[in-house]
Design a protein around this motif. Structure first.
Motif, short mmCIF file in Angstrom:
data_model
loop_
_atom_site.label_atom_id
_atom_site.label_comp_id
_atom_site.label_asym_id
_atom_site.label_seq_id
_atom_site.Cartn_x
_atom_site.Cartn_y
_atom_site.Cartn_z
N UNK A 35 0.83 -1.20 0.00
CA UNK A 35 0.00 0.00 0.00
C UNK A 35 0.86 1.26 0.00
N UNK A 36 0.45 2.24 -0.80
CA UNK A 36 1.07 3.56 -0.83
C UNK A 36 0.05 4.60 -0.35
N UNK A 37 0.55 5.76 0.00
CA UNK A 37 -0.32 6.84 0.47
C UNK A 37 -1.40 7.14 -0.56
N UNK A 38 -2.61 7.26 -0.13
CA UNK A 38 -3.72 7.57 -1.02
C UNK A 38 -4.49 6.37 -1.51
N UNK A 39 -3.94 5.15 -1.34
CA UNK A 39 -4.67 3.96 -1.76
C UNK A 39 -5.90 3.74 -0.88
N UNK A 40 -6.96 3.23 -1.49
CA UNK A 40 -8.17 2.89 -0.76
C UNK A 40 -8.58 1.46 -1.09
N UNK A 41 -9.37 0.87 -0.21
CA UNK A 41 -9.84 -0.49 -0.47
C UNK A 41 -10.71 -0.53 -1.71
N UNK A 42 -11.58 0.46 -1.86
CA UNK A 42 -12.45 0.49 -3.04
C UNK A 42 -11.64 0.65 -4.31
#
Length: 457
Positions: free
Chosen positions: A415-422
């Motif tokens: 995961x990187x900054x700004x990633x979301x599950x959706x």
């Protein structure tokens, strides 16, 4: 004499104050990846500690003398590549143990820090991965670039995604051992209509085997497939001989009050685990294999004790997870005598490295439940609840280098900054529910450095 008594009293008071010194408080734990991989423990005062790493699986163990936890755990805060789940335990003598699961082998450099500026006492652990991992390089290089330039450089999702290497290693089947209780000369409990427990448990066990064998990558062994009586020792020996990943024992309860009814799932009690750990060590002191083939013959008693204790603690935790998944399925098709997973001193569950549960499918002493347990359709429902619970557990707790896991997960993503599950669900064309299930996510929050398992399509 008065002077001597004064000296003795002074030493007694001094010794007492040392002996009963207030424990140091662990006020917070932080995981950092800004310039290096590190774990920081904020303390209320100076602390004495030991740390060491273990393999198969990779773990970091931190033992802090005379310490207590003074913060509310939140697993999402205490994870960040290459560290994973964090577990806590209070040892004898008010010592405190933290166990970190490591996603890759690491060399650890530990030090104590005195108060500085707004920071108080701290324990600093710097982690250096000892194996090459492209995900680590991606994370470290991105961090370094961000520190030397004002331009925000964010790798694409494709650069952070690592597909499962299904052909790189020889994959094996997951091994499940089913144990229909009683049998042969031991009929078990008997119901009002003279139904023997051994008949019910075998019928349900065979149906669970049928369901599990339909799942690619799962191999099933049974302690008995006919009306014979294996001893408890023989049942446990089979599980160890075939290197079982899961052990499920099937029974039917009984009580003097015929009104008692409902299913219950059991895992091993921690008290029994402690005594069994000592017995295992004593019996295998001169044998090379103690835990899953790990050679401990050249290790001291204390180290063997620590390893067995850690293994028992982890195994009971996994057993409780397996039991919860099975109990959840059972609650949808039958009344539960206990809604939670109970813990008991059951010999058949005592192997220190095999997650194991005992399922009481109902009270055969209850006339209504006896009729249900005699019903083939009800047996089928119970079997499906048990097999589905086992499958759910294997999805949420993947066993590496197995056919089942390779077919279930398409790869992993850092995961990187700004990633979301959706966003990840849309990119990899999987449902949000499936993504949360395979990662056991309790919320929609992600954090930089987190490893997300991507379900196979």
């Amino acid at each position: 004499m008065t002077f001597k008594r004064g000296i003795i009293l002074t030493f007694a008071l001094l010794f007492s104050s040392i002996l009963y010194a207030a424990p140091v408080k662990i006020t917070n734990i932080r995981v950092g990846t800004t310039s290096a991989y590190q774990i920081v423990l904020d303390m209320s005062g100076p602390a004495t500690f030991d740390q060491f790493t273990l393999k198969n699986p990779n773990r970091l163990v931190i033992d802090i003398k005379n310490a207590v936890k003074a913060f509310t755990p939140s697993q999402s805060i205490y994870r960040g590549f290459p560290v994973g789940n964090l577990r806590f335990a209070t040892k004898k003598g008010n010592d405190f143990r933290l166990v970190y699961d490591l996603n890759t082998p690491c060399r650890v450099n530990a030090s104590s820090l005195k108060p500085s500026g707004s920071r108080g006492y701290r324990i600093l652990l710097k982690l250096t991965p000892t194996q090459h991992n492209p995900n680590l390089l991606t994370l470290r290089n991105t961090t370094a670039a961000a520190a030397t330039t004002k331009e925000k450089i964010q790798p694409t999702i494709e650069q952070n995604y690592q597909p499962s290497q299904t052909k790189a290693k020889k994959l094996r089947d997951i091994v499940v051992v089913l144990d229909p209780g009683h049998g042969g000369k031991d009929p078990g409990a008997t119901g009002p209509q003279h139904t023997h427990e051994k008949v019910i448990t075998l019928a349900i066990g065979l149906k669970v085997r049928r369901d599990l064998q339909k799942i690619p990558g799962i191999k099933v062994y049974m302690t008995r497939t006919r009306d014979v009586y294996p001893t408890l020792g023989q049942r446990l020996a089979l599980a160890r001989r075939v290197k079982a990943d899961l052990f499920i024992s099937i029974h039917a309860d009984a009580f003097k009050r015929r009104s008692a009814r409902g299913a219950t799932v059991f895992a091993l009690s921690r008290g029994r685990a402690t005594s069994e750990a000592a017995r295992w060590i004593a019996e295998r002191e001169n044998k090379s294999e103690l835990l899953g083939g790990v050679d401990l013959a050249d290790k001291g008693y204390m180290l063997r004790s620590v390893l067995v204790d850690l293994s028992q603690t982890a195994t009971i935790g996994l057993s409780l997870k397996l039991g919860k998944d099975v109990a959840s399925g059972l609650s949808r098709i039958t009344k539960m005598h206990s809604s939670r997973v109970e813990q008991a001193s059951l010999y058949v569950l005592t192997s220190p490295d095999i997650p194991a549960i005992l399922v009481e499918t109902g009270f055969i002493s209850n006339p209504y439940e006896e009729r249900l347990l005699r019903s083939s359709s009800h047996q089928t429902k119970i079997a499906l609840a048990v097999s589905n619970g086992g499958k759910r557990y294997l999805i949420e707790n993947p066993i590496q280098n197995t056919v089942f896991t390779a077919r279930t997960f398409g790869g992993k993503y850092i995961v990187k900054a700004g990633n979301t599950i959706s966003g990840l669900a849309a990119k990899f064309k999987v449902s949000i529910a499936k993504l949360k299930q395979v990662n056991d996510f309790k919320s929609n929050k992600l954090f930089a450095g987190q490893v997300v398992r991507i379900p196979a399509k």
